[in-house]
Design a protein around this motif. Sequence first.
Motif, PDB file in Angstrom:
ATOM      1  N   LEU A  89      33.752 -14.915 -10.585  1.00 10.03           N
ATOM      2  CA  LEU A  89      32.286 -14.830 -10.604  1.00 10.03           C
ATOM      3  C   LEU A  89      31.666 -16.083  -9.984  1.00 10.03           C
ATOM      4  O   LEU A  89      30.710 -15.993  -9.199  1.00 10.03           O
ATOM      5  CB  LEU A  89      31.768 -14.653 -12.033  1.00 10.03           C
TER       6      LEU A  89
ATOM      7  N   ARG B 160      32.213 -16.031  -6.146  1.00 10.90           N
ATOM      8  CA  ARG B 160      31.345 -15.022  -5.527  1.00 10.90           C
ATOM      9  C   ARG B 160      29.889 -15.492  -5.516  1.00 10.90           C
ATOM     10  O   ARG B 160      29.173 -15.300  -4.536  1.00 10.90           O
ATOM     11  CB  ARG B 160      31.476 -13.689  -6.263  1.00 10.90           C
ATOM     12  N   ALA B 161      29.462 -16.112  -6.605  1.00 10.10           N
ATOM     13  CA  ALA B 161      28.083 -16.606  -6.697  1.00 10.10           C
ATOM     14  C   ALA B 161      27.825 -17.683  -5.642  1.00 10.10           C
ATOM     15  O   ALA B 161      26.805 -17.650  -4.951  1.00 10.10           O
ATOM     16  CB  ALA B 161      27.805 -17.152  -8.094  1.00 10.10           C
TER      17      ALA B 161
ATOM     18  N   GLU C  89      27.610 -16.108  -2.195  1.00 13.83           N
ATOM     19  CA  GLU C  89      26.339 -15.410  -1.970  1.00 13.83           C
ATOM     20  C   GLU C  89      25.188 -16.387  -1.777  1.00 13.83           C
ATOM     21  O   GLU C  89      24.319 -16.170  -0.940  1.00 13.83           O
ATOM     22  CB  GLU C  89      26.042 -14.444  -3.119  1.00 13.83           C
TER      23      GLU C  89
ATOM     24  N   LYS D 261      22.998 -16.592 -10.492  1.00 15.68           N
ATOM     25  CA  LYS D 261      23.756 -15.651  -9.658  1.00 15.68           C
ATOM     26  C   LYS D 261      25.005 -15.161 -10.406  1.00 15.68           C
ATOM     27  O   LYS D 261      25.357 -13.985 -10.333  1.00 15.68           O
ATOM     28  CB  LYS D 261      24.133 -16.309  -8.332  1.00 15.68           C
TER      29      LYS D 261
ATOM     30  N   GLU E 138      23.860 -12.597 -12.802  1.00 15.97           N
ATOM     31  CA  GLU E 138      23.491 -11.385 -12.063  1.00 15.97           C
ATOM     32  C   GLU E 138      24.747 -10.591 -11.670  1.00 15.97           C
ATOM     33  O   GLU E 138      24.796  -9.370 -11.849  1.00 15.97           O
ATOM     34  CB  GLU E 138      22.706 -11.788 -10.815  1.00 15.97           C
ATOM     35  N   LEU E 139      25.749 -11.285 -11.167  1.00 15.80           N
ATOM     36  CA  LEU E 139      26.998 -10.622 -10.774  1.00 15.80           C
ATOM     37  C   LEU E 139      27.730 -10.047 -11.984  1.00 15.80           C
ATOM     38  O   LEU E 139      28.302  -8.957 -11.916  1.00 15.80           O
ATOM     39  CB  LEU E 139      27.905 -11.600 -10.024  1.00 15.80           C
ATOM     40  N   TYR E 140      27.706 -10.783 -13.098  1.00 14.57           N
ATOM     41  CA  TYR E 140      28.354 -10.301 -14.323  1.00 14.57           C
ATOM     42  C   TYR E 140      27.666  -9.025 -14.812  1.00 14.57           C
ATOM     43  O   TYR E 140      28.339  -8.060 -15.182  1.00 14.57           O
ATOM     44  CB  TYR E 140      28.318 -11.384 -15.405  1.00 14.57           C
TER      45      TYR E 140
ATOM     46  N   ASP F 288      28.710  -6.223 -12.605  1.00 16.54           N
ATOM     47  CA  ASP F 288      30.091  -5.815 -12.912  1.00 16.54           C
ATOM     48  C   ASP F 288      30.149  -4.985 -14.183  1.00 16.54           C
ATOM     49  O   ASP F 288      30.864  -3.991 -14.263  1.00 16.54           O
ATOM     50  CB  ASP F 288      30.996  -7.045 -13.070  1.00 16.54           C
TER      51      ASP F 288
END
Length: 196
Positions: free
Chosen positions: A143, A146-147, A150, A182, A185-187, A190
């Motif tokens: 995570l 990826r954050a 991005e 971020k 947000e990604l978590y 998912d």
Amino acid sequence: MKKMLLPALAAALVLTACGTKSADQAENTAETAETRQVMPSDIAYVQVEAVLAQCDLYQTEGVALQEKTQKAQKSWAQREKSLQAEAAQLQEKYEKGLITSRDAQAQQESIQKRVASYQANAQKEAQTLDEENFVFSNRAQDLLQRAVKEINADGKYKLIINASALIDADTTLNITPAVLAKVNELYAADQKSAKK
């Protein structure tokens, strides 16, 4: 005079050509240095530990995993203490002559079997917890990576470093809040896709 002028002219041409090459090389070196120069706005840092400790992943799953681990460790300690106390009582009874050596040996073998069983179960449980912790850590790192990717998708930053390596830095270079947002947000994304 012509003989002297010709060699002087040739030497002047050679020196001029060398001077031009040196000037060209100096310009190229200066241009290269300018293109390689990193500006303060090209650098950022992230307080990784803070992101991992404050993110929703940790608040929901990490805390639960930590509590599960602590509960297991407490259970193991209590079980071990109980078996040690039982062995000590058996030894005391035998030394006082309250039980026969045959009964003491039978009870001791029973305790040893329970200790072996407890150790095998504790080892399996510890391996399962280690694996769960490993998976959790990998998810958190994924995570985070990826954050950061991005956030830096536009290539704004040439260098993003972990704040744990910093000695001193301007707080304007800190992108921790953006990374934390971020990551959360990604978590959430998912979690939403996992429920489908």
